[in-house]
Design an enzyme around this catalytic site. Structure first.
Site, PDB file in Angstrom:
ATOM      1  N   SER A  74      -3.845   0.466   9.012  1.00 47.37           N
ATOM      2  CA  SER A  74      -3.652   1.850   9.417  1.00 47.37           C
ATOM      3  C   SER A  74      -4.910   2.673   9.209  1.00 47.37           C
ATOM      4  CB  SER A  74      -2.516   2.473   8.600  1.00 47.37           C
ATOM      5  OG  SER A  74      -2.903   2.520   7.249  1.00 47.37           O
ATOM      6  N   ASN A  89      -1.887  -4.476   2.211  1.00 49.05           N
ATOM      7  CA  ASN A  89      -2.638  -3.266   1.923  1.00 49.05           C
ATOM      8  C   ASN A  89      -1.734  -2.034   1.945  1.00 49.05           C
ATOM      9  OD1 ASN A  89      -4.508  -1.218   1.721  1.00 49.05           O
ATOM     10  ND2 ASN A  89      -5.992  -2.183   3.069  1.00 49.05           N
ATOM     11  N   ASP A  90      -1.365  -1.604   3.126  1.00 52.65           N
ATOM     12  CA  ASP A  90      -0.605  -0.351   3.230  1.00 52.65           C
ATOM     13  C   ASP A  90       0.739  -0.408   2.505  1.00 52.65           C
ATOM     14  OD1 ASP A  90      -2.596   0.789   4.730  1.00 52.65           O
ATOM     15  OD2 ASP A  90      -1.786   0.007   6.605  1.00 52.65           O
ATOM     16  N   VAL A  91       1.350  -1.599   2.467  1.00 57.07           N
ATOM     17  CA  VAL A  91       2.692  -1.700   1.878  1.00 57.07           C
ATOM     18  C   VAL A  91       2.685  -1.621   0.360  1.00 57.07           C
ATOM     19  CG1 VAL A  91       3.584  -3.011   3.821  1.00 57.07           C
ATOM     20  CG2 VAL A  91       2.687  -4.229   1.841  1.00 57.07           C
TER      21      VAL A  91
END
Lengths: 96, 456
Positions: free
Chosen positions: B423, B382-384
């Site tokens: 996050s 997701n965040d990456v």
């Protein structure tokens, strides 16, 4: 007994050694290497054994016992998980 | 006898350094741990010959109990849970260093004042590493879900640390320190470790564990000076400096400074407001269409994340990849430096599934290839892959290097639900025109994709 400046020199040289050993490690090995270095400080076990071996009062013995137990956990656990992780690198190399 | 012991410790120290050196290259890594292990066995066995020792029976019992428990848990733990196991074993080492210091302080038999200072310093560091690692373990294991953040927190932590230092100073200067003084000192040091770790979010935990690993090394080295044990000094110092460097590398991979990780409370949900707004809709795709899209593509890049590992989907994904390759599709895996829970964790998980090295690429190696790829399959990450890290300076993850999955012609995101990432930041990738969402459990989705491709 290791005294004064000799100790300082050992400290300095060992610190540089640690830095050099890690300096060029690829990202894929960060986790195994962290685990491996976690195993290496399991050497605290020999210190814990010596401390317990010289313990006299009951309190000292109890703390010494805890120390040896924790240290043994550090050394053995660190070895087992590192070995398991690195085992996988071997098998994937064979498949290549 | 003394010469034999010293020689063995010397050999152990050499084996540790060579072992670590070998562990820093994939080809020799497996031999490395064997070398280091041999060093440990030699050092441990020879220590039984140390002069004037007693309590052998209890010592052996402690060895067997501690070692046995660790052996059992270490063998049993799933690969996905590795980071928290490293945390707990590391904490044990820190605790052991603190225990050594406690015994030595109680005995009060120091050869020189320097050793007393080092014993206290090692005790402080070891205690913080111990209690801090235990909290890190509890957080990653899901035993503690919330991050404790309140106003004035850093002032309180600072005050506790100062108090621990003050009692530590009393210990350093006392002829024979009182039991109460020792007790208060350790209690404060342990408390500081707990309070310092509680506000740190789960996403930052690997960096923190690595830091505690380095701290434990340093504590071991300090206690090594106290006991006049060269093996402990060298091994501890090597780990201390190697661990510090490793911590910096990890923090750099996440584009955060160490101070930021320790004191900002990021990833705790509080700072992660995120930017909501006119982002459009998420568009769904079913497994059949997704399978067709990939089966007739030239190039597919797979971006695996922790979600894939949790679903234990890596074996199925690899099976799917082999099917695609049989149809002539080029498939590559793109690994973000912090994919998984630690740098390199994802590589371990993929290696476990049997994915060969030459299909796995780093961020720098593969980022320019996304533009040429027909499909980017994002599974459990997701965040990456969140493009706001490039575009939105307001975002908490702005500046973090990301995989440019959004540049691929088509993006398929496999996701369990519509929730946010680790996050808590909304992912702009999911709302792009070329993105399709494929909802479902990673393993089930991979299974469906396999069936669909086989039917083509």
């Amino acid at each position: 007994m290791i005294e004064g400046f000799t100790a300082l020199y050992i400290f300095m040289l060992a610190a540089f050694t640690g830095y050099e050993v890690i300096a060029r490690v690829p990202v894929i090995l960060h986790t195994p290497l962290m685990s491996g270095s976690n195993f290496v400080h399991g050497i605290v076990l020999v210190g814990a054994m010596v401390a317990m071996g010289h313990a006299d009062t009951d309190l000292e013995k109890v703390i010494g016992f805890l120390g040896v137990m924790l240290a043994a956990g550090n050394a053995v656990g660190g070895y087992v998980v590192t070995e398991r992780m690195l085992e996988m690198f071997k098998s994937s190399k064979g498949a290549k | 006898m003394d010469a034999v012991i010293q020689l063995s410790y010397f050999a152990a120290a050499v084996l540790f350094i060579l072992g670590l050196k070998r562990m820093s290259s994939p080809v020799t890594a497996r031999g490395g741990i064997l070398w280091a292990g041999a060093g440990m066995v030699v050092a441990t066995l020879i220590t039984f010959l140390w002069p004037d020792m007693h309590n052998y029976a209890w010592m052996t019992l402690a060895l067997v109990v501690g070692g046995g428990l660790a052996w059992y848990t270490g063998k049993k733990v799933a690969m996905t849970d590795m980071p928290q196991m490293i945390a707990i074993y590391n904490g044990m080492g820190g605790g052991a260093a603190a225990a050594i210091a406690a015994v030595e302080l109680l005995r009060g038999d120091f050869h020189a004042p320097t050793f007393q200072v080092l014993a206290v310093a090692g005790a402080l560091i070891g205690s913080v590493a111990f209690s801090g690692s235990m909290i890190a373990f509890a957080k990653l294991q899901g035993l503690i879900n919330r991050s404790l953040v309140f106003s004035g927190q850093q002032l309180i932590n600072l005050a506790i640390f100062a108090a621990a230092l003050a009692f530590g100073f009393l210990l350093m200067t006392a002829e024979l320190p009182s039991g109460l003084n020792i007790l208060l000192f350790f209690a404060l040091a342990l408390l500081f470790g707990v309070l310092m770790t509680l506000p740190i979010g789960g996403a930052d935990m690997p960096v923190v564990i690595s830091l505690y690993n380095a701290l434990t090394g340093l504590a071991v080295a300090f206690e090594g000076f106290v006991l006049g044990n060269a093996a402990m000094i060298i091994a501890g110092t090597v780990v201390g400096s190697a661990g510090t460097l490793l911590t910096q590398l990890m923090a750099k991979a996440m584009n955060r400074s160490l101070g930021n990780v320790l004191f900002s409370g990021f990833g705790s949900g509080a700072a992660a407001e995120g930017e909501v707004g006119d982002q459009g809709e998420m568009k769904e795709i079913d497994a059949t269409d997704a399978a067709v899209m990939m089966a007739y593509a030239d190039t597919v890049i797979i971006v695996p994340g922790y979600g894939m590992a949790v679903a234990q989907a890596q074996h199925k994904i690899w099976e799917f990849v082999q099917l695609l390759e049989n149809r002539g599709v080029t498939v590559k895996f793109a690994i973000h430096p912090v994919a998984g829970r630690m740098p390199g964790h994802m590589n371990v998980l993929l290696a476990e599934a049997g994915v060969p090295y030459d299909k796995i690429f780093d961020l720098e190696e593969i980022n320019n290839e996304f533009e040429k790829a027909d499909v980017a399959l994002v599974i459990g990450a997701n965040d990456v892959v969140n493009p706001v890290a490039r575009s939105n300076p307001e975002s908490p993850i702005y500046g973090m290097p990301i995989l440019n999955a959004d540049k691929a012609k088509n993006v398929i995101c496999v996701k369990r639900g519509k929730g946010k990432g680790f996050s808590g930041i909304e992912n702009a990738l999911f709302f792009l025109d070329n993105t399709r969402m494929l909802y479902g459990d990673g393993q089930a989705v991979a299974g469906k994709l396999i069936t669909e491709v086989k039917q083509l």
